[in-house]
Design a protein around this motif. Sequence first.
Motif, PDB file in Angstrom:
ATOM      1  N   SER A  21       0.839  -1.187   0.000  1.00  0.00           N
ATOM      2  CA  SER A  21       0.000   0.000   0.000  1.00  0.00           C
ATOM      3  C   SER A  21       0.879   1.245   0.000  1.00  0.00           C
ATOM      4  O   SER A  21       1.940   1.255   0.628  1.00  0.00           O
ATOM      5  CB  SER A  21      -0.895   0.028   1.230  1.00  0.00           C
ATOM      6  OG  SER A  21      -1.756  -1.087   1.270  1.00  0.00           O
ATOM      7  N   THR A  23       0.058   4.989   0.932  1.00  0.00           N
ATOM      8  CA  THR A  23      -0.965   5.878   1.462  1.00  0.00           C
ATOM      9  C   THR A  23      -0.454   7.306   1.488  1.00  0.00           C
ATOM     10  O   THR A  23       0.715   7.553   1.809  1.00  0.00           O
ATOM     11  CB  THR A  23      -1.361   5.440   2.869  1.00  0.00           C
ATOM     12  OG1 THR A  23      -1.825   4.087   2.829  1.00  0.00           O
ATOM     13  CG2 THR A  23      -2.475   6.321   3.414  1.00  0.00           C
ATOM     14  N   TYR A  29      -2.220  12.787  -3.085  1.00  0.00           N
ATOM     15  CA  TYR A  29      -3.008  11.901  -3.941  1.00  0.00           C
ATOM     16  C   TYR A  29      -3.483  12.602  -5.204  1.00  0.00           C
ATOM     17  O   TYR A  29      -3.836  11.965  -6.183  1.00  0.00           O
ATOM     18  CB  TYR A  29      -4.203  11.330  -3.174  1.00  0.00           C
ATOM     19  CG  TYR A  29      -4.840  10.160  -3.883  1.00  0.00           C
ATOM     20  CD1 TYR A  29      -5.981  10.331  -4.665  1.00  0.00           C
ATOM     21  CD2 TYR A  29      -4.281   8.887  -3.790  1.00  0.00           C
ATOM     22  CE1 TYR A  29      -6.561   9.256  -5.325  1.00  0.00           C
ATOM     23  CE2 TYR A  29      -4.845   7.814  -4.448  1.00  0.00           C
ATOM     24  CZ  TYR A  29      -5.987   8.002  -5.217  1.00  0.00           C
ATOM     25  OH  TYR A  29      -6.546   6.929  -5.868  1.00  0.00           O
ATOM     26  N   LYS A  76      -9.684   6.355  -0.156  1.00  0.00           N
ATOM     27  CA  LYS A  76      -8.696   6.133   0.904  1.00  0.00           C
ATOM     28  C   LYS A  76      -7.359   6.804   0.608  1.00  0.00           C
ATOM     29  O   LYS A  76      -6.416   6.655   1.389  1.00  0.00           O
ATOM     30  CB  LYS A  76      -8.482   4.633   1.104  1.00  0.00           C
ATOM     31  CG  LYS A  76      -9.724   3.905   1.590  1.00  0.00           C
ATOM     32  CD  LYS A  76      -9.427   2.425   1.822  1.00  0.00           C
ATOM     33  CE  LYS A  76     -10.663   1.712   2.356  1.00  0.00           C
ATOM     34  NZ  LYS A  76     -10.416   0.264   2.590  1.00  0.00           N
ATOM     35  N   TYR A  77      -7.264   7.518  -0.516  1.00  0.00           N
ATOM     36  CA  TYR A  77      -5.999   8.153  -0.918  1.00  0.00           C
ATOM     37  C   TYR A  77      -4.858   7.128  -0.931  1.00  0.00           C
ATOM     38  O   TYR A  77      -3.730   7.419  -0.496  1.00  0.00           O
ATOM     39  CB  TYR A  77      -5.633   9.302   0.025  1.00  0.00           C
ATOM     40  CG  TYR A  77      -6.680  10.375   0.129  1.00  0.00           C
ATOM     41  CD1 TYR A  77      -6.993  10.933   1.360  1.00  0.00           C
ATOM     42  CD2 TYR A  77      -7.348  10.841  -0.993  1.00  0.00           C
ATOM     43  CE1 TYR A  77      -7.951  11.926   1.464  1.00  0.00           C
ATOM     44  CE2 TYR A  77      -8.316  11.829  -0.893  1.00  0.00           C
ATOM     45  CZ  TYR A  77      -8.608  12.373   0.341  1.00  0.00           C
ATOM     46  OH  TYR A  77      -9.571  13.348   0.445  1.00  0.00           O
ATOM     47  N   THR A  78      -5.139   5.984  -1.426  1.00  0.00           N
ATOM     48  CA  THR A  78      -4.175   4.885  -1.364  1.00  0.00           C
ATOM     49  C   THR A  78      -4.059   4.199  -2.712  1.00  0.00           C
ATOM     50  O   THR A  78      -5.062   3.975  -3.396  1.00  0.00           O
ATOM     51  CB  THR A  78      -4.590   3.855  -0.296  1.00  0.00           C
ATOM     52  OG1 THR A  78      -4.655   4.500   0.979  1.00  0.00           O
ATOM     53  CG2 THR A  78      -3.582   2.713  -0.216  1.00  0.00           C
ATOM     54  N   TYR A  80      -2.223   0.710  -4.555  1.00  0.00           N
ATOM     55  CA  TYR A  80      -1.824  -0.626  -4.143  1.00  0.00           C
ATOM     56  C   TYR A  80      -1.001  -1.317  -5.221  1.00  0.00           C
ATOM     57  O   TYR A  80      -1.099  -0.989  -6.406  1.00  0.00           O
ATOM     58  CB  TYR A  80      -3.060  -1.498  -3.870  1.00  0.00           C
ATOM     59  CG  TYR A  80      -3.995  -0.950  -2.837  1.00  0.00           C
ATOM     60  CD1 TYR A  80      -5.127  -0.229  -3.203  1.00  0.00           C
ATOM     61  CD2 TYR A  80      -3.746  -1.150  -1.479  1.00  0.00           C
ATOM     62  CE1 TYR A  80      -5.992   0.272  -2.251  1.00  0.00           C
ATOM     63  CE2 TYR A  80      -4.611  -0.650  -0.518  1.00  0.00           C
ATOM     64  CZ  TYR A  80      -5.736   0.056  -0.910  1.00  0.00           C
ATOM     65  OH  TYR A  80      -6.588   0.549   0.040  1.00  0.00           O
TER      66      TYR A  80
END
Length: 123
Positions: A21, A23, A29, A76-78, A80
């Motif tokens: 991840s 983040t 982001y 989630k501003y993530t 992967y």
Amino acid sequence: QVQLVESGGDSVQAGGSLRLSCTSDSLTYSSNCMAWFRQVPGKEREGVAAIYRHGDFTYYGDSVKGRFTISQDHAKYTRYLQMNSLKPEDTAMYYCAVEWRCTEPTAARAYNYWGQGTQVTVS
């Protein structure tokens, strides 16, 4: 201030899976492109996968095609990196990087903002 935090690195056996991840906060982001790179000591940083924020571009390095998947969760501003069928040669420090001007989305030299890295070890 740009903030990127990688997580999910671990030690696994060959054939296993991991999900990394990356983040960030909302400002970070908003970057237009994001990429995962990996590096082993003594070697150059290698581009693994890249994605545009709007999702209209993805890239995978030849060595990971069909095994790794890059994705993003806007809520989630993530971002992967799903890694399946891991091999010992996937062992490296994995970094995420972002950039707003995506001149070369697959080249490490084009990125100015980097996370601290997360270690993946496959035995």
